[in-house]
Structure formats: C-alpha cells, structure tokens
Design an enzyme around this catalytic site. Sequence first.
Site: not given
Ligand code: HSE
Length: 310
Positions: A185, A129
């Site tokens: 993201t 990630e």
């Molecule tokens: N918790 C993370 C976010 C998940 O919301 O940025 C991203 O897939």
Amino acid sequence: MKVTVEAPASSANLGPGFDVFAIALDSPRDRLTLRSESAQRLSVEMEQAGDIVTPNSAAKNGAGAVCLAIARDFGIKKRICVEITKRVPIGLGMGSSGASAAAAAFGMNELFGLGMSGDDMILYSGKGEQVTSGTAHYDNVSASVLGGFVVVRVAERPTAIKYDPPADLALVLVTPLLELPERKTEYTRSVIPKMIELNMMVSNVANASMIVSGFAIGNIEMIGAGMRDRVVEEARKKLIPGYDSVKRHAMDAGAAGVCISGAGPSMLAILDRRKHDPRAVMDNMVAGFGAAEVDSDGFVTKVGGGAARV
Ligand code: HSE
C-alpha cells in the site's frame, strides 16, 4: 472476560473516491477473540489461530496497536490476549489490515463496555492502518466497522456516513497472481501524483457524486457509471498488467462499473444480478487477465454488514 468478533474485508476507493469511499464485502471476515485478565499493568499479547500469520509484537500488529491505543486512552490496566483468525488475504486490495483493525476496535468496545461511537472506533482503527500501511487512511476501516457503502471525511477526526446497498448489487473481485511489492500500500501510494489539473478534479468530483447519488437512490447503473477515476487509477494501472483488458471484458459481460479494488492489484466489478450473471462477469475478467498472460482468481460476493459479535 472474553468476546469473539468479526469484521469484513472491504474494497476502497470505487474509482474516484480515493481514501473517501469503501464498501464492505459480505465475505471474507477476520475473526478476533479478545480475553482480558487481571494484571498490575497493561499488556497486549497476540495469538495466531489461522494460516495467515500477522506480527507477534502488539505494537507492530495493526490489531494489537489498536488495542494498545484504546487501552491506554481508557486507562485499562489488564492483560489482554488477542487471538487472530485472519481470513482476509494480505496485500491484495481487500482491506485486510482494516478488517483486523476494525475488529480490534469493535472487540475492545464490547469487551470493556466503552460506549464508543462508530466514528470513535473508526478513529482508533486508523491507528492500526498507520502501523500496517504507513498512513492512517480511514476508508477501509469505516466500511469494516459500519458495513455497507461508506463515505468518510477527515477533518480533525474522521466522520463516516453509511448507505445500505441496492438489494441486487453483486460484487465481483478478481485478483491477478502477481509478485507483490514490499509494503504494497505504501508503494502504490507513492506512485500517485501530488498535483492534478483542474479538469481532472472536476471529472473526479462528478464521478464521485454519481456514486453517492446512485447509492442514495438505489441505482446500480448510476453507481457503475461513476466508477471512473482519472487520477489515482491512471497512475496505478501501470502496476496491473491487463488492467484495460479486464475492464473491457467485465463491461462486455454486463458489469455496470469496474475499478481497482483499494490499492490493488485486485479488480472490482459491480453489477445488477437481476440483469446479468455475476459468474459470467468473473469468468470474463479472468479471461481479460489471461489475454495479458496473467493468471488470476476470482469470487462473487455482495455488500456485507459491519463488525459484529459472533
Ligand atoms: N485508499 C487506500 C489506497 C486504500 O487506495 O491507498 C488502501 O487499502
């Protein structure tokens, strides 16, 4: 030596559980075949088997980075080939990078008999990630490794707790067809406030507790009632035209709760399939996006199992 494994897509946050909650989706699932051959030194090579292509350099590929990190830590000196059949669409809020990273950690554990625990595999998956989205968040990868609904807490290391879902819990995912920002993201994390007021924290802790309680006692309405977030979704909803309309439309058709799926732009609704028709909820959510002049696509699934050999 060779193993083929799969790990599921996932939907993170469920509203108030930013970086803490996620659920595994029954489908889609990323598939990885890992082969190892004798060699003088470690190398990891990526091979693409599906239509969705990921980076060819192992160090820049989330799954490849996981394999490299594990191999280095365990002193594995082999040529490792990782064939990826990517089925979880990238950048839509369904834990695509997490699915491949989890499959890589699980696959390495199986291929070399490393005896890693679930939490160990989650730790290594987080390194994937980091490469893909710029931060090692552990919510998606916890669900992709363990399956079910997960709560993950990161102290020195991530520790995840898994709950099996109520049997009749249906999941509806609807994705608006939008142009996505580069490194989505990372971008959608940059819009979140760094500081919040105490009353928002109280509200989010209460809602998050409802979700966990709902999973603990198998109460779908309680889970849905907790899916309200006043912090992250408030900031991110501006990036999803039709957000309010989709929520309203989902609830009108019988959803127990609605939220942004992970970092979006997909939206997740949950419902009790004994009481309402998941396809009606999906159609209404598509109509909700339509009311904001946004085309969208949806599907119905259920909570899935974690990474497994196939
Ligand atoms: N918790 C993370 C976010 C998940 O919301 O940025 C991203 O897939």
